[in-house]
Design a protein around this motif. Sequence first.
Motif, mmCIF file in Angstrom:
data_model
loop_
_atom_site.group_PDB
_atom_site.id
_atom_site.type_symbol
_atom_site.label_atom_id
_atom_site.label_comp_id
_atom_site.label_asym_id
_atom_site.label_seq_id
_atom_site.Cartn_x
_atom_site.Cartn_y
_atom_site.Cartn_z
ATOM 1 N N ASN A 169 19.035 -57.270 10.460
ATOM 2 C CA ASN A 169 20.406 -57.438 10.211
ATOM 3 C C ASN A 169 20.866 -56.043 9.230
ATOM 4 O O ASN A 169 22.025 -55.630 9.193
ATOM 5 N N SER A 170 20.094 -55.665 8.267
ATOM 6 C CA SER A 170 20.068 -54.598 7.159
ATOM 7 C C SER A 170 19.543 -53.289 7.655
ATOM 8 O O SER A 170 19.794 -52.305 7.297
ATOM 9 N N HIS A 181 6.289 -64.040 12.991
ATOM 10 C CA HIS A 181 7.047 -64.563 11.720
ATOM 11 C C HIS A 181 6.009 -65.268 10.558
ATOM 12 O O HIS A 181 5.969 -65.037 9.466
ATOM 13 N N LYS A 198 14.791 -55.170 3.029
ATOM 14 C CA LYS A 198 16.197 -54.596 3.132
ATOM 15 C C LYS A 198 16.161 -53.308 3.968
ATOM 16 O O LYS A 198 16.937 -52.912 4.857
ATOM 17 N N GLN A 238 7.213 -60.777 3.915
ATOM 18 C CA GLN A 238 8.583 -60.398 3.491
ATOM 19 C C GLN A 238 9.325 -59.339 4.516
ATOM 20 O O GLN A 238 8.583 -58.707 5.101
ATOM 21 N N TYR A 239 10.804 -59.905 4.607
ATOM 22 C CA TYR A 239 11.474 -59.078 5.401
ATOM 23 C C TYR A 239 12.405 -58.183 4.292
ATOM 24 O O TYR A 239 13.142 -58.849 3.637
ATOM 25 N N ASP A 261 14.402 -56.707 7.559
ATOM 26 C CA ASP A 261 15.333 -57.535 8.254
ATOM 27 C C ASP A 261 16.181 -56.699 9.352
ATOM 28 O O ASP A 261 17.020 -55.609 8.852
ATOM 29 N N LYS A 266 13.971 -66.130 11.962
ATOM 30 C CA LYS A 266 13.948 -65.921 10.533
ATOM 31 C C LYS A 266 14.225 -67.494 9.839
ATOM 32 O O LYS A 266 13.765 -67.796 8.829
ATOM 33 N N TRP A 322 17.938 -64.142 16.666
ATOM 34 C CA TRP A 322 16.845 -63.782 15.687
ATOM 35 C C TRP A 322 16.952 -64.562 14.489
ATOM 36 O O TRP A 322 15.976 -65.313 13.961
ATOM 37 N N ASP A 323 18.204 -64.666 13.993
ATOM 38 C CA ASP A 323 18.344 -65.178 12.605
ATOM 39 C C ASP A 323 18.064 -66.898 12.971
ATOM 40 O O ASP A 323 17.447 -67.598 12.221
ATOM 41 N N ALA A 337 14.325 -52.072 11.990
ATOM 42 C CA ALA A 337 13.734 -53.454 12.468
ATOM 43 C C ALA A 337 14.489 -53.870 13.612
ATOM 44 O O ALA A 337 13.975 -54.506 14.541
ATOM 45 N N TYR A 338 15.838 -53.267 13.663
ATOM 46 C CA TYR A 338 16.385 -53.777 14.924
ATOM 47 C C TYR A 338 16.003 -53.000 16.236
ATOM 48 O O TYR A 338 15.770 -53.566 17.326
#
Length: 358
Positions: free
Chosen positions: A185-186, A214, A222, A219-220, A183, A354, A349-350, A190-191
């Motif tokens: 975000n974490s 997607h 952490k 699974q995304y 993900d 996602k 992206w969210d 991935a960013y």
Amino acid sequence: MHCKTRRPATAAGRKRLRSMLLAVTAAAGLAVLAGPSPAAAAEVVVYCSVNEDWCREVVTSFERKTGIKALMTRKSAGEVYAQLRAEKSNPKADIWFGGSGDPHLQAAEEGLTEPYKSPELDGLYGWAIRQAEISGYRTVGIYMGALGFGYNKDLLAKRKIAAPACWSDLVKPDFRDEIQIADPNSSGTAYTMLATMVQLMGEDAAFDYLKKLHRNVNQYTKSGAAPAKSAAQGETMLGIAFQHDLLVEAIAGAPVAIVAPCEGTGYEIGSMSLVKGARNPDTAKIFYDWALTPEVQALGAKARNFQIPSNSGAQIPPESPRVDKMKLISYDFARYGSSAERTRLLAKWDHEVKSLSR
């Protein structure tokens, strides 16, 4: 991105590091020895965003070399960035070691980290120095690594699927529910992938691609390295990760083939930053200078991590992926490491990727 120019290691840097260590030892009221000083009253708190084994190798070696106690917490780059924001008024860490550079640049822009010009800067490759320059010297490059993906050869053969060579292959129906990526975000990994797609394809086409991808993601995770481990263990057919993380699994004997995508790919400049308002700023600077030396940058390979070190006097591990043979994009670290752009892309992206059903 080439690693050609080599600068000599700085004797002045060695002398300054030693002087700082003596000063910290004296402040702690301890005797100064001819060798590393047992600065038992001194400590440094490290947030570490490289792999766990490398984190432990670094802090153990630092304690052994300096006598300074190193307290380490391992988290992904995105998690550390979020934690620094949460702790802004009462920082718990002194230094942030490793992790992709975009979150470090965002932390720098938001004033979460301190400017510092290490005497070791002159010994670094140009790409590492530029990372420092664009951040106002609030972060510095400590290694470089290219993005890619790896597939489990046994699972691919069992399903009789053609080997993927390009980003475009990953959206094919053959890979339905067979891909893992972290993900953004974490995960800094991935960013980097998200920003790479935008720069490679243009934003509209990139988000169309990510929506198609997607459907194939099971699974995304952490952590950015987790998809590499899952592909190695046969838990997923394909993992998108930095190539050096995939290489760790392949060298350990896993049936993982590593791909530098045919369209081109992005890369990270793993970075290091001093935390603003740290409780132990002097020991943090000792750690910072020490971590930029060739000897310390060799610890990554010792811990089976094969990124390209930023000190031009450090040997590039022979196992490292050959970035000079890859098609790398001209990654815009200033733009995609900015707070506004990173926040905007993650929110998009969210909302657009996602949130989709699979």
